[in-house]
Write a protein that holds these residues in place. Structure first.
Motif, short mmCIF file in Angstrom:
data_model
loop_
_atom_site.label_atom_id
_atom_site.label_comp_id
_atom_site.label_asym_id
_atom_site.label_seq_id
_atom_site.Cartn_x
_atom_site.Cartn_y
_atom_site.Cartn_z
N ARG A 1 -5.25 8.51 -4.85
CA ARG A 1 -4.65 7.23 -5.17
C ARG A 1 -3.15 7.27 -4.97
O ARG A 1 -2.53 6.29 -4.54
N GLY A 2 -2.56 8.42 -5.33
CA GLY A 2 -1.11 8.51 -5.22
C GLY A 2 -0.63 8.77 -3.80
O GLY A 2 0.53 8.58 -3.49
N PHE A 3 -1.56 9.22 -2.96
CA PHE A 3 -1.22 9.54 -1.59
C PHE A 3 -0.77 8.29 -0.87
O PHE A 3 -1.46 7.29 -0.88
N SER B 1 -4.26 0.79 1.57
CA SER B 1 -5.08 -0.38 1.90
C SER B 1 -5.86 -0.79 0.67
O SER B 1 -6.36 0.03 -0.08
N ARG B 2 -5.97 -2.08 0.49
CA ARG B 2 -6.58 -2.58 -0.73
C ARG B 2 -8.06 -2.21 -0.80
O ARG B 2 -8.59 -1.93 -1.85
N LYS B 3 -8.71 -2.19 0.38
CA LYS B 3 -10.15 -1.88 0.38
C LYS B 3 -10.38 -0.47 -0.14
O LYS B 3 -11.29 -0.23 -0.92
N ALA B 4 -9.51 0.46 0.28
CA ALA B 4 -9.68 1.85 -0.16
C ALA B 4 -9.49 1.95 -1.67
O ALA B 4 -10.23 2.63 -2.37
N ARG C 1 3.71 15.39 -14.93
CA ARG C 1 4.23 14.22 -14.21
C ARG C 1 3.16 13.16 -14.21
O ARG C 1 1.98 13.47 -13.98
N ALA C 2 3.55 11.93 -14.43
CA ALA C 2 2.57 10.85 -14.46
C ALA C 2 3.18 9.57 -13.94
O ALA C 2 4.39 9.37 -14.03
N ARG C 3 2.30 8.70 -13.41
CA ARG C 3 2.76 7.39 -12.95
C ARG C 3 2.32 6.35 -13.97
O ARG C 3 1.33 6.54 -14.67
N PRO C 4 3.02 5.20 -14.03
CA PRO C 4 2.64 4.18 -15.01
C PRO C 4 1.23 3.68 -14.75
O PRO C 4 0.85 3.42 -13.61
N SER D 1 -5.93 4.99 -12.58
CA SER D 1 -6.66 3.80 -12.98
C SER D 1 -6.15 2.63 -12.16
O SER D 1 -5.10 2.72 -11.55
N PRO D 2 -6.92 1.54 -12.13
CA PRO D 2 -6.50 0.40 -11.29
C PRO D 2 -5.15 -0.17 -11.66
O PRO D 2 -4.49 -0.77 -10.82
#
Lengths: 187, 622
Positions: free
Chosen positions: B145-147, B152-155, B377-380, B460-461
């Motif tokens: 997900r972070g890559f 693309s939204r479909k992925a 390390r984390a993303r929001p 997560s989404p």
């Protein structure tokens, strides 16, 4: 671990075992294998167990997720009173029902699964659980208070007439009253 | 995302057809296109049928069935169609190969339909046992997900639906296991009753008429098969929706039996029970064998005097049989190794201890815990899984991060609501008062927090909020936690994101719940006003319990008081307003709350008459 209600899991297991017994019985009868009468017994026992186990009981707290369309079966199962409420009797019943399934191959799997369900029911019975039906509760309608029958006799109290009369000196104050103070730059 | 069945078919089918009028559907084929597989009439009928089915479902089906139907309708994308068609194709190909392939001729004569059904369902089981492990490699998916390439939204939608895909594969495994086991039960009977004297190599039974139960329990595939059925039985009965909701720990512990399942599966296929003929060229099936007398029974098919023909079909040698190579090893070993590596990585990452920095008590039974861990390390929008051995050695619980670690502040925080026994015991330990009468210790040593292990972060989404220009975040109660981390990130630096406008809608049952993040909301609002971007953040707060006069009395929360509304939100009007203000834009809608809320929003996003395109992303908690 918290309070686990084993009866819920045992119920799922017994329902699944009933279905497995039913499927095995159908395979046995359809193939007309040797001793297919046991397979016919498997079909009958499977249907009986599915009907008995389909209505889910409610949890100790009183809530429970119903299976779709389980109301009629809940009423039928409830009618048997302590026979269905007590989990010792259910454990014994399942143990007895599973034995004839061990005689032919088709129903052996159903027999083993039902035996496991019977053991879990025994565990639930030892912990003192019981089957309580989920019945819809009639919501009591909120009754308005008694005072609605007696309307007030007098109007609400007001200050005397001199205070109510509009005064000439304070025209703006007499015209309207601000409910809250107005300040510049309010967000 | 499909809007309605008609427009979906019109959109996808518009590559080959031209839509003439919308109602009733009239499609006429584009001339000159080769090989139109679906005629205009059929497409129209399909669209009409689907709409009628949908209306019937809306009228008669229970709420859960409606949710399932909506889920299917809006998520029936290319990926799901691909999965379904692969399963069907594999089943069909294997079925035909065993039914009419020359190398299986003799075996098929002995076993009949049971052979084809069991092998075809085994092929589908191979595929699904391979695929079911992939959605549960959470760290791998969080990394994907972070890559940056996966924008693309479909992925991202496929990654969001990982739980549904896992359940679909699981249900397929259950269904085809039933078919596989039933077919093999019939096969065991056939092995026993049609014992072949002609070709002893083909037999599984030791003699004609052997008790099928003995055959089942004394062969490796039979015994492992029975154990596999028992393991699947335990896993499936603990995985129903009501069991997950009320007894998540039974579900979790039985699901960990899957490792036993896979080990048994790898042993199950070693048996080599079903054999194929290796020398089909030298011994074509049903060929004439000149030196044989007619044996009795089923296998006398090839001694047929009408076939005596010197030129064709003379057997040159005896048939030779060999067991198949266990294909399952090829299918399953890859994902199994991946999953084991993932669990090992998570275990090693989670082994490092975490120090609890501070604990804050909030109203409505919510506690905020700040922790620190080196190298975290984390993303929001991401979540972590907490384990506290003092409370329970094996239980782990997921919590969304409300504060992510930044360069300035290395602590990360969660808000947890006290709902069940684990959270109660955990907060009791955290908020325990130091004993009265103990010697006065320096502040750093006074509080003894329990040891905590953190696994994660997982994706997560809600991480996608920053990928839209305009986002709408709808939260219900404690579901606001993913958005709190988003707001925290905006407070640190709002200028360098793609996001230009955020609508923040928070529905709570009680007024006091807003105090959890009142400071954060007010400070972010203040900062954006001072930096001259008043339209960036739009806050709407709703209190759904309509009793009594409610307001946040503190002066510093005046911003929130002005935006507080009593009652539930009117989604139609909200969406209309948002659509009007952001015409022709792609608006991301993020919902984090109860199921009813998410279904309503999903429907609202797909009604598509608001001027902007709303794309729905749902956070799931169970």
């Amino acid at each position: 671990m918290g309070k686990i209600e084993w009866a819920m899991w045992a119920n799922e297991q017994a329902l699944a075992s009933g279905l497995i017994l039913l499927t095995g019985g159908i395979v046995g009868v359809a193939g007309q294998f040797r001793n297919w009468q046991f397979a016919a017994y498997g079909i009958a026992a499977g249907i009986f167990i599915c009907l008995l186990e389909y209505p889910r009981g409610c949890k100790a707290k009183g809530n429970g997720v119903q299976r779709p369309g389980q109301y009629c079966l809940t009423v039928c199962v409830k009618a048997f009173g302590p026979l269905t409420r007590n989990y010792y009797i259910r454990a014994l019943l399942h143990a007895a029902l599973c034995v004839p399934g061990a005689f032919i191959l088709c129903t052996v799997l159903g027999c083993v699964c039902l035996a496991i369900a019977s053991i879990i029911y025994l565990l639930a019975a030892v912990r003192g659980e019981q089957w309580l039906p989920i019945l819809p509760r009639a919501e009591p309608r909120e009754k308005p208070g008694e005072s609605i029958k007696e309307p007030p006799q007098n109007p609400p109290p007001r200050p005397p007439a001199e205070m109510r009369r509009k005064r000439a000196e304070d025209m703006e104050g007499a015209a309207y009253t601000n409910p809250m103070p107005v300040m510049p730059n309010e967000y | 995302m499909p809007l309605s069945w008609r427009s979906w078919i019109a959109n996808e089918g518009s590559k080959h057809f031209i839509l003439v009028s919308r109602y009733p559907v009239q499609l006429r084929p584009v001339p000159g296109l080769p090989g139109q597989s679906v005629t205009a009439d059929t497409v129209g009928y399909i669209a009409l049928f689907c709409e009628r089915a949908e209306r019937k479902v809306a009228r008669y089906a229970s709420y859960k069935v409606q949710c399932l139907f909506l889920n299917l309708k809006y998520s029936c994308g290319l990926f799901q169609v691909l999965w379904l068609s692969t399963n069907i194709a594999l089943f069909w190909k294997t079925f035909v190969s065993y039914c009419s392939g020359p190398q299986h001729y003799y075996l098929h004569k002995m076993l009949g339909l049971g052979l084809c059904m069991s092998r075809a369902s085994a092929a589908v089981l191979n595929l699904n046992c391979c695929l079911v492990l992939l959605p549960v490699c959470r760290s791998l998916l969080a990394g994907l997900r972070g890559f940056q390439k996966v924008t693309s939204r479909k992925a991202r939608r496929i990654l969001d639906k990982r739980k549904t895909f896992h359940m679909a594969c699981g249900i397929a495994i259950g269904l085809f296991s039933v078919i596989h086991v039933s077919a093999h039960l019939a096969n065991v009977y056939s092995f026993s009753a049609w014992y072949s004297d002609e070709f002893p190599a083909l037999n599984l039974a030791r003699h004609r008429g052997e008790d099928p139960r003995i055959i089942m329990f004394t062969t490796v595939p039979g015994a492992t098969g029975v154990l596999l059925v028992l393991v699947l039985f335990l896993m499936f009965t603990a995985s129903s929706y009501s069991m997950r909701v009320s007894h998540y720990d039974i579900f979790w512990y039985t699901h960990n039996l899957s490792i036993v399942f896979y080990v048994l599966l790898l042993v199950h296929v070693i048996g080599g029970v079903l054999k194929y003929q290796t020398n089909v060229e030298h011994h074509p099936p049903d060929c004439f064998r000149p030196n044989r007398t007619a044996p009795g029974g089923q296998n006398s098919g090839f001694v047929n005097s009408s076939q005596v023909d010197g030129l064709s079909k003379v057997c040159r040698e005896e048939p030779q049989f060999q067991a198949h190579f266990p294909e399952t090893w090829l299918w399953v070993s890859g994902p199994l190794c991946l999953y084991c590596a993932e669990r090992l990585y998570r275990y090693m990452r989670g082994c490092r201890p975490v120090t609890v920095a501070s604990v804050v008590r909030h109203p409505c039974r919510v506690v905020e815990v700040h922790m620190q861990k080196s190298g975290f390390r984390a993303r929001p929008g991401q979540y972590i899984v907490l384990n506290c051995p003092h409370v329970s050695s094996f239980e782990s619980h997921p919590f969304t991060l409300t504060t992510c670690p930044t360069e300035r502040n290395a602590t990360f925080g969660i808000h947890l609501r006290v709902l069940g026994d684990w959270t109660e015991r955990f907060t009791d330990l955290l908020l325990a008062e130091p004993e009265v009468g103990a010697e006065i210790l320096p502040v750093a040593l006074q509080r003894r927090y329990p040891r905590v292990y953190v696994d994660g972060p997982f994706g997560s989404p809600s991480e996608d909020v920053f990928n839209y220009e305009v986002s709408v975040c709808v939260a219900g109660g404690i579901g606001v936690t993913p958005f709190a981390s988003v707001l925290q990130a905006l407070l640190d630096d709002w200028q360098h994101h793609k996001l230009r406008r955020l609508y923040f809608i928070w529905v709570c049952r009680e007024l006091q719940s807003f105090r959890w993040f009142a400071e954060l909301l007010c400070s972010l609002h203040q900062k954006l006003w001072q930096e001259n971007r008043p339209d960036y953040l739009n806050i709407r707060l709703y209190v759904s319990k309509e009793r009594g006069l409610q307001s946040l009395s503190e002066g510093r929360y005046q911003v929130l008081s002005a935006r507080l509304l009593i009652g539930r939100p009117r989604w139609e009007m909200l969406f209309e307003e948002i659509g009007r203000a952001n015409k022709q834009k792609r608006v991301g809608v993020f919902c984090s709350g109860p199921k009813g809320l998410s279904t309503t929003l999903h429907k609202m996003c797909n009604s598509n008459h608001f001027g902007a395109t709303f794309e729905y992303n749902k956070e799931s908690f169970s």
